[in-house]
Scaffold this motif. Structure first.
Motif, PDB file in Angstrom:
ATOM      1  N   GLU A 173      -3.910   3.669   4.169  1.00  0.00           N
ATOM      2  CA  GLU A 173      -3.358   4.267   2.949  1.00  0.00           C
ATOM      3  C   GLU A 173      -3.448   5.798   3.004  1.00  0.00           C
ATOM      4  O   GLU A 173      -2.484   6.500   2.683  1.00  0.00           O
ATOM      5  N   LYS A 174      -4.591   6.310   3.456  1.00  0.00           N
ATOM      6  CA  LYS A 174      -4.767   7.771   3.567  1.00  0.00           C
ATOM      7  C   LYS A 174      -3.805   8.361   4.592  1.00  0.00           C
ATOM      8  O   LYS A 174      -3.188   9.397   4.355  1.00  0.00           O
ATOM      9  N   MET A 175      -3.686   7.693   5.749  1.00  0.00           N
ATOM     10  CA  MET A 175      -2.784   8.190   6.785  1.00  0.00           C
ATOM     11  C   MET A 175      -1.325   8.162   6.311  1.00  0.00           C
ATOM     12  O   MET A 175      -0.565   9.091   6.572  1.00  0.00           O
ATOM     13  N   SER A 176      -0.965   7.132   5.581  1.00  0.00           N
ATOM     14  CA  SER A 176       0.399   7.022   5.059  1.00  0.00           C
ATOM     15  C   SER A 176       0.676   8.104   4.030  1.00  0.00           C
ATOM     16  O   SER A 176       1.755   8.695   4.008  1.00  0.00           O
ATOM     17  N   LEU A 188       0.832  -1.205   0.000  1.00  0.00           N
ATOM     18  CA  LEU A 188       0.000   0.000   0.000  1.00  0.00           C
ATOM     19  C   LEU A 188       0.866   1.253   0.000  1.00  0.00           C
ATOM     20  O   LEU A 188       0.542   2.232  -0.670  1.00  0.00           O
ATOM     21  N   LEU A 189       1.960   1.231   0.726  1.00  0.00           N
ATOM     22  CA  LEU A 189       2.871   2.387   0.774  1.00  0.00           C
ATOM     23  C   LEU A 189       3.499   2.652  -0.591  1.00  0.00           C
ATOM     24  O   LEU A 189       3.669   3.803  -0.975  1.00  0.00           O
ATOM     25  N   ASN A 246      -3.370  -1.884  -6.421  1.00  0.00           N
ATOM     26  CA  ASN A 246      -4.591  -1.601  -5.671  1.00  0.00           C
ATOM     27  C   ASN A 246      -4.917  -2.804  -4.785  1.00  0.00           C
ATOM     28  O   ASN A 246      -4.256  -3.845  -4.852  1.00  0.00           O
ATOM     29  N   LEU A 247      -5.930  -2.655  -3.958  1.00  0.00           N
ATOM     30  CA  LEU A 247      -6.275  -3.690  -2.993  1.00  0.00           C
ATOM     31  C   LEU A 247      -6.664  -5.012  -3.668  1.00  0.00           C
ATOM     32  O   LEU A 247      -6.341  -6.083  -3.154  1.00  0.00           O
ATOM     33  N   THR A 248      -7.307  -4.945  -4.804  1.00  0.00           N
ATOM     34  CA  THR A 248      -7.674  -6.154  -5.543  1.00  0.00           C
ATOM     35  C   THR A 248      -6.420  -6.914  -5.955  1.00  0.00           C
ATOM     36  O   THR A 248      -6.330  -8.135  -5.780  1.00  0.00           O
ATOM     37  N   GLU A 249      -5.442  -6.192  -6.485  1.00  0.00           N
ATOM     38  CA  GLU A 249      -4.194  -6.821  -6.924  1.00  0.00           C
ATOM     39  C   GLU A 249      -3.406  -7.386  -5.735  1.00  0.00           C
ATOM     40  O   GLU A 249      -2.851  -8.479  -5.816  1.00  0.00           O
ATOM     41  N   ILE A 250      -3.399  -6.651  -4.644  1.00  0.00           N
ATOM     42  CA  ILE A 250      -2.709  -7.111  -3.439  1.00  0.00           C
ATOM     43  C   ILE A 250      -3.388  -8.370  -2.902  1.00  0.00           C
ATOM     44  O   ILE A 250      -2.724  -9.348  -2.547  1.00  0.00           O
ATOM     45  N   SER A 251      -4.706  -8.343  -2.865  1.00  0.00           N
ATOM     46  CA  SER A 251      -5.477  -9.488  -2.390  1.00  0.00           C
ATOM     47  C   SER A 251      -5.158 -10.732  -3.229  1.00  0.00           C
ATOM     48  O   SER A 251      -4.934 -11.812  -2.690  1.00  0.00           O
ATOM     49  N   TYR A 252      -5.109 -10.569  -4.527  1.00  0.00           N
ATOM     50  CA  TYR A 252      -4.803 -11.678  -5.431  1.00  0.00           C
ATOM     51  C   TYR A 252      -3.370 -12.162  -5.218  1.00  0.00           C
ATOM     52  O   TYR A 252      -3.117 -13.357  -5.110  1.00  0.00           O
ATOM     53  N   ARG A 253      -2.428 -11.237  -5.139  1.00  0.00           N
ATOM     54  CA  ARG A 253      -1.008 -11.589  -4.995  1.00  0.00           C
ATOM     55  C   ARG A 253      -0.731 -12.370  -3.716  1.00  0.00           C
ATOM     56  O   ARG A 253       0.090 -13.280  -3.695  1.00  0.00           O
ATOM     57  N   LEU A 254      -1.425 -12.009  -2.637  1.00  0.00           N
ATOM     58  CA  LEU A 254      -1.189 -12.660  -1.350  1.00  0.00           C
ATOM     59  C   LEU A 254      -2.175 -13.802  -1.066  1.00  0.00           C
ATOM     60  O   LEU A 254      -2.262 -14.281   0.059  1.00  0.00           O
ATOM     61  N   HIS A 255      -2.904 -14.207  -2.097  1.00  0.00           N
ATOM     62  CA  HIS A 255      -3.806 -15.365  -2.026  1.00  0.00           C
ATOM     63  C   HIS A 255      -4.933 -15.229  -1.011  1.00  0.00           C
ATOM     64  O   HIS A 255      -5.290 -16.200  -0.335  1.00  0.00           O
TER      65      HIS A 255
END
Length: 186
Positions: free
Chosen positions: A173-176, A135-136, A141-150
């Motif tokens: 993500e907003k705070m970062s 995310l940093l 995006n979250l969909t891609e991250i979700s897929y990548r990390l199974h």
């Protein structure tokens, strides 16, 4: 002779260990994930100096068999989640058993007994750290991250993220982003 050295899986630590070995004249070595395989005879003096020199750098030689196994479990998980482009196709328990040549129930019992959390909880904590890192970077995006990390779904990822961090991935993500813009403004 195999030495198990407790260190974070990073190129810097690996280079530091190799440098200490070179300084002691120990050159026939294989340095891998938390394990140094010394392919030559080493004197007790060299071994004691190596331990002392590594300790100065916050690295330590592990001699207790249970501690060695715990470190191997942690290193396999960290490498799998943080340093591998793709997570294993099999479930984590089968992957760990195969990689470490032990029955998963045995690994799980020792890990829980020594660390106070389950292997599964340790995997979740590391996956959430990887989510935070991705995310940093802002390249996925979250969909891609979700897929990548199974993860089975974005919802599953978000629920785990919130349970571990106390906030949603979007809030994180907003705070970062805000923290980053504040730092750039300095």
């Amino acid at each position: 002779m195999k030495l198990y050295i407790k260190y974070m899986v990073s190129q810097r630590c690996k280079m530091l260990v190799r440098k200490e070995l070179d300084n002691l004249g120990i050159t026939k070595v294989k340095v891998e994930l938390g394990v140094v395989d010394i392919l030559e005879d080493v004197s007790m003096e060299q071994l004691h100096r190596l331990k002392a020199n590594l300790k100065v750098s916050a690295l330590e030689v592990i001699e207790n068999k249970k501690d060695i196994l715990i470190e191997r479990i942690k290193n396999v998980i960290v490498e799998m989640i943080h340093y591998s482009d793709e997570l294993p196709k099999t479930n984590y328990s089968d992957f760990l058993s195969e990689k470490l040549n032990y029955d998963y129930t045995y690994l799980s019992n020792i890990f829980s007994e020594e660390k106070g959390i389950t292997i599964q909880q340790f995997i979740i904590l590391n996956k959430i750290e990887k989510v935070k890192e991705l995310l940093l970077y802002g390249e996925m995006n979250l969909t891609e991250i979700s897929y990548r990390l199974h993860y089975s779904s974005i919802s599953h990822l978000s629920n785990q993220f919130k349970k571990v961090t106390g906030m949603s991935p979007s809030l994180y993500e907003k705070m970062s982003a805000k923290r980053k813009s504040n730092l750039e403004g300095l």
